[in-house]
Scaffold this motif. Sequence first.
Motif, PDB file in Angstrom:
ATOM      1  N   ILE A 133      -5.551  -1.425  -5.535  1.00  0.00           N
ATOM      2  CA  ILE A 133      -4.789  -0.274  -5.069  1.00  0.00           C
ATOM      3  C   ILE A 133      -4.141   0.340  -6.295  1.00  0.00           C
ATOM      4  CG2 ILE A 133      -2.862   0.504  -3.656  1.00  0.00           C
ATOM      5  CD1 ILE A 133      -3.409  -1.850  -1.811  1.00  0.00           C
ATOM      6  N   GLY A 134      -4.352   1.633  -6.472  1.00  0.00           N
ATOM      7  CA  GLY A 134      -3.829   2.314  -7.643  1.00  0.00           C
ATOM      8  C   GLY A 134      -4.868   2.358  -8.753  1.00  0.00           C
ATOM      9  N   TYR A 135      -4.551   3.082  -9.789  1.00  0.00           N
ATOM     10  CA  TYR A 135      -5.455   3.276 -10.918  1.00  0.00           C
ATOM     11  C   TYR A 135      -5.411   2.043 -11.812  1.00  0.00           C
ATOM     12  CZ  TYR A 135      -7.617   5.507 -14.948  1.00  0.00           C
ATOM     13  OH  TYR A 135      -8.449   5.818 -15.990  1.00  0.00           O
ATOM     14  N   GLN A 136      -6.504   1.261 -11.831  1.00  0.00           N
ATOM     15  CA  GLN A 136      -6.554   0.014 -12.591  1.00  0.00           C
ATOM     16  C   GLN A 136      -7.897  -0.136 -13.306  1.00  0.00           C
ATOM     17  OE1 GLN A 136      -5.136  -3.455 -10.528  1.00  0.00           O
ATOM     18  NE2 GLN A 136      -3.867  -2.229  -9.179  1.00  0.00           N
ATOM     19  N   GLN A 159       0.098  10.796   2.747  1.00  0.00           N
ATOM     20  CA  GLN A 159       0.520  11.112   1.384  1.00  0.00           C
ATOM     21  C   GLN A 159       1.395  10.009   0.790  1.00  0.00           C
ATOM     22  OE1 GLN A 159       1.562  12.723   4.106  1.00  0.00           O
ATOM     23  NE2 GLN A 159       3.755  13.109   4.007  1.00  0.00           N
ATOM     24  N   VAL A 160       1.861   9.071   1.605  1.00  0.00           N
ATOM     25  CA  VAL A 160       2.690   7.977   1.084  1.00  0.00           C
ATOM     26  C   VAL A 160       1.874   6.731   0.746  1.00  0.00           C
ATOM     27  CG1 VAL A 160       4.735   8.789   2.314  1.00  0.00           C
ATOM     28  CG2 VAL A 160       3.288   7.050   3.361  1.00  0.00           C
ATOM     29  N   ILE A 161       0.565   6.779   0.970  1.00  0.00           N
ATOM     30  CA  ILE A 161      -0.303   5.643   0.644  1.00  0.00           C
ATOM     31  C   ILE A 161      -0.677   5.720  -0.832  1.00  0.00           C
ATOM     32  CG2 ILE A 161      -2.529   4.543   1.069  1.00  0.00           C
ATOM     33  CD1 ILE A 161      -2.381   5.592   3.929  1.00  0.00           C
ATOM     34  N   LYS A 162      -0.558   4.597  -1.501  1.00  0.00           N
ATOM     35  CA  LYS A 162      -0.910   4.535  -2.916  1.00  0.00           C
ATOM     36  C   LYS A 162      -2.429   4.651  -3.052  1.00  0.00           C
ATOM     37  CE  LYS A 162       0.599   2.145  -6.962  1.00  0.00           C
ATOM     38  NZ  LYS A 162       1.503   1.127  -7.440  1.00  0.00           N
ATOM     39  N   THR A 163      -2.874   5.515  -3.939  1.00  0.00           N
ATOM     40  CA  THR A 163      -4.304   5.727  -4.138  1.00  0.00           C
ATOM     41  C   THR A 163      -4.638   5.635  -5.618  1.00  0.00           C
ATOM     42  OG1 THR A 163      -3.975   8.107  -4.274  1.00  0.00           O
ATOM     43  CG2 THR A 163      -4.569   7.216  -2.126  1.00  0.00           C
ATOM     44  N   PRO A 164      -5.856   5.433  -5.998  1.00  0.00           N
ATOM     45  CA  PRO A 164      -7.004   5.223  -5.130  1.00  0.00           C
ATOM     46  C   PRO A 164      -7.083   3.781  -4.643  1.00  0.00           C
ATOM     47  CG  PRO A 164      -7.721   5.103  -7.400  1.00  0.00           C
ATOM     48  CD  PRO A 164      -6.242   5.441  -7.415  1.00  0.00           C
ATOM     49  N   ILE A 165      -7.747   3.602  -3.538  1.00  0.00           N
ATOM     50  CA  ILE A 165      -8.099   2.268  -3.063  1.00  0.00           C
ATOM     51  C   ILE A 165      -9.575   2.102  -3.406  1.00  0.00           C
ATOM     52  CG2 ILE A 165      -8.345   0.753  -1.069  1.00  0.00           C
ATOM     53  CD1 ILE A 165      -6.053   2.405   0.228  1.00  0.00           C
ATOM     54  N   VAL A 166      -9.864   1.177  -4.307  1.00  0.00           N
ATOM     55  CA  VAL A 166     -11.228   1.001  -4.816  1.00  0.00           C
ATOM     56  C   VAL A 166     -11.731  -0.366  -4.385  1.00  0.00           C
ATOM     57  CG1 VAL A 166     -12.666   0.925  -6.884  1.00  0.00           C
ATOM     58  CG2 VAL A 166     -10.693   2.453  -6.798  1.00  0.00           C
ATOM     59  N   MET A 170       0.801  -1.196   0.000  1.00  0.00           N
ATOM     60  CA  MET A 170       0.000   0.000   0.000  1.00  0.00           C
ATOM     61  C   MET A 170       0.849   1.267   0.000  1.00  0.00           C
ATOM     62  SD  MET A 170      -3.178  -0.957   2.524  1.00  0.00           S
ATOM     63  CE  MET A 170      -3.676   0.714   2.606  1.00  0.00           C
ATOM     64  N   ILE A 171       2.121   1.130   0.214  1.00  0.00           N
ATOM     65  CA  ILE A 171       3.001   2.294   0.202  1.00  0.00           C
ATOM     66  C   ILE A 171       3.383   2.604  -1.240  1.00  0.00           C
ATOM     67  CG2 ILE A 171       5.231   3.216   0.956  1.00  0.00           C
ATOM     68  CD1 ILE A 171       3.272   2.824   3.220  1.00  0.00           C
ATOM     69  N   ASP A 172       3.285   3.868  -1.598  1.00  0.00           N
ATOM     70  CA  ASP A 172       3.635   4.308  -2.945  1.00  0.00           C
ATOM     71  C   ASP A 172       5.128   4.637  -2.993  1.00  0.00           C
ATOM     72  OD1 ASP A 172       3.856   5.359  -5.448  1.00  0.00           O
ATOM     73  OD2 ASP A 172       2.408   6.972  -5.150  1.00  0.00           O
ATOM     74  N   PRO A 173       5.931   3.790  -3.627  1.00  0.00           N
ATOM     75  CA  PRO A 173       7.371   4.055  -3.671  1.00  0.00           C
ATOM     76  C   PRO A 173       7.722   5.304  -4.480  1.00  0.00           C
ATOM     77  CG  PRO A 173       6.812   2.191  -5.066  1.00  0.00           C
ATOM     78  CD  PRO A 173       5.563   2.574  -4.330  1.00  0.00           C
ATOM     79  N   ASP A 174       6.760   5.809  -5.251  1.00  0.00           N
ATOM     80  CA  ASP A 174       6.983   7.014  -6.047  1.00  0.00           C
ATOM     81  C   ASP A 174       6.430   8.273  -5.382  1.00  0.00           C
ATOM     82  OD1 ASP A 174       8.183   5.490  -8.089  1.00  0.00           O
ATOM     83  OD2 ASP A 174       6.213   4.982  -8.896  1.00  0.00           O
ATOM     84  N   ALA A 175       6.040   8.168  -4.119  1.00  0.00           N
ATOM     85  CA  ALA A 175       5.514   9.341  -3.402  1.00  0.00           C
ATOM     86  C   ALA A 175       6.578  10.431  -3.346  1.00  0.00           C
ATOM     87  CB  ALA A 175       5.088   8.947  -1.996  1.00  0.00           C
ATOM     88  N   LYS A 176       6.124  11.670  -3.335  1.00  0.00           N
ATOM     89  CA  LYS A 176       7.049  12.806  -3.353  1.00  0.00           C
ATOM     90  C   LYS A 176       7.829  12.957  -2.049  1.00  0.00           C
ATOM     91  CE  LYS A 176       4.327  15.440  -6.648  1.00  0.00           C
ATOM     92  NZ  LYS A 176       3.550  16.656  -6.880  1.00  0.00           N
ATOM     93  N   ASP A 177       7.254  12.510  -0.952  1.00  0.00           N
ATOM     94  CA  ASP A 177       7.885  12.685   0.362  1.00  0.00           C
ATOM     95  C   ASP A 177       8.900  11.563   0.609  1.00  0.00           C
ATOM     96  OD1 ASP A 177       8.585  13.206   2.954  1.00  0.00           O
ATOM     97  OD2 ASP A 177       6.530  13.437   3.682  1.00  0.00           O
ATOM     98  N   LYS A 178      10.060  11.700   0.025  1.00  0.00           N
ATOM     99  CA  LYS A 178      11.100  10.666   0.116  1.00  0.00           C
ATOM    100  C   LYS A 178      11.630  10.499   1.538  1.00  0.00           C
ATOM    101  CE  LYS A 178      10.945   9.874  -4.278  1.00  0.00           C
ATOM    102  NZ  LYS A 178      10.173   8.766  -4.773  1.00  0.00           N
TER     103      LYS A 178
END
Length: 58
Positions: A47-50, A32-39, A1-9
């Motif tokens: 998790i993520g745009y799919q 802000q580090v959680i990958k979204t959206p959660i649908v 669920m963590i977005d490795p590409d989040a801006k907050d490194k």
Amino acid sequence: MIDPDAKDKDTLALIKYIADEDKLEKILENQQVIKTPIVRNGKLSTIGYQPDVWKKWE
């Protein structure tokens, strides 16, 4: 669920190296580090745009 590409490194690095019992609290404090959206669709979720997966849901 963590977005490795989040801006907050800095927060990503902190979450990676802090004790396991502290990770959830830190993630919830820094959403802000959680990958979204959660649908969700019943018992299914993504998790993520799919959109390709969502089209298959009935």
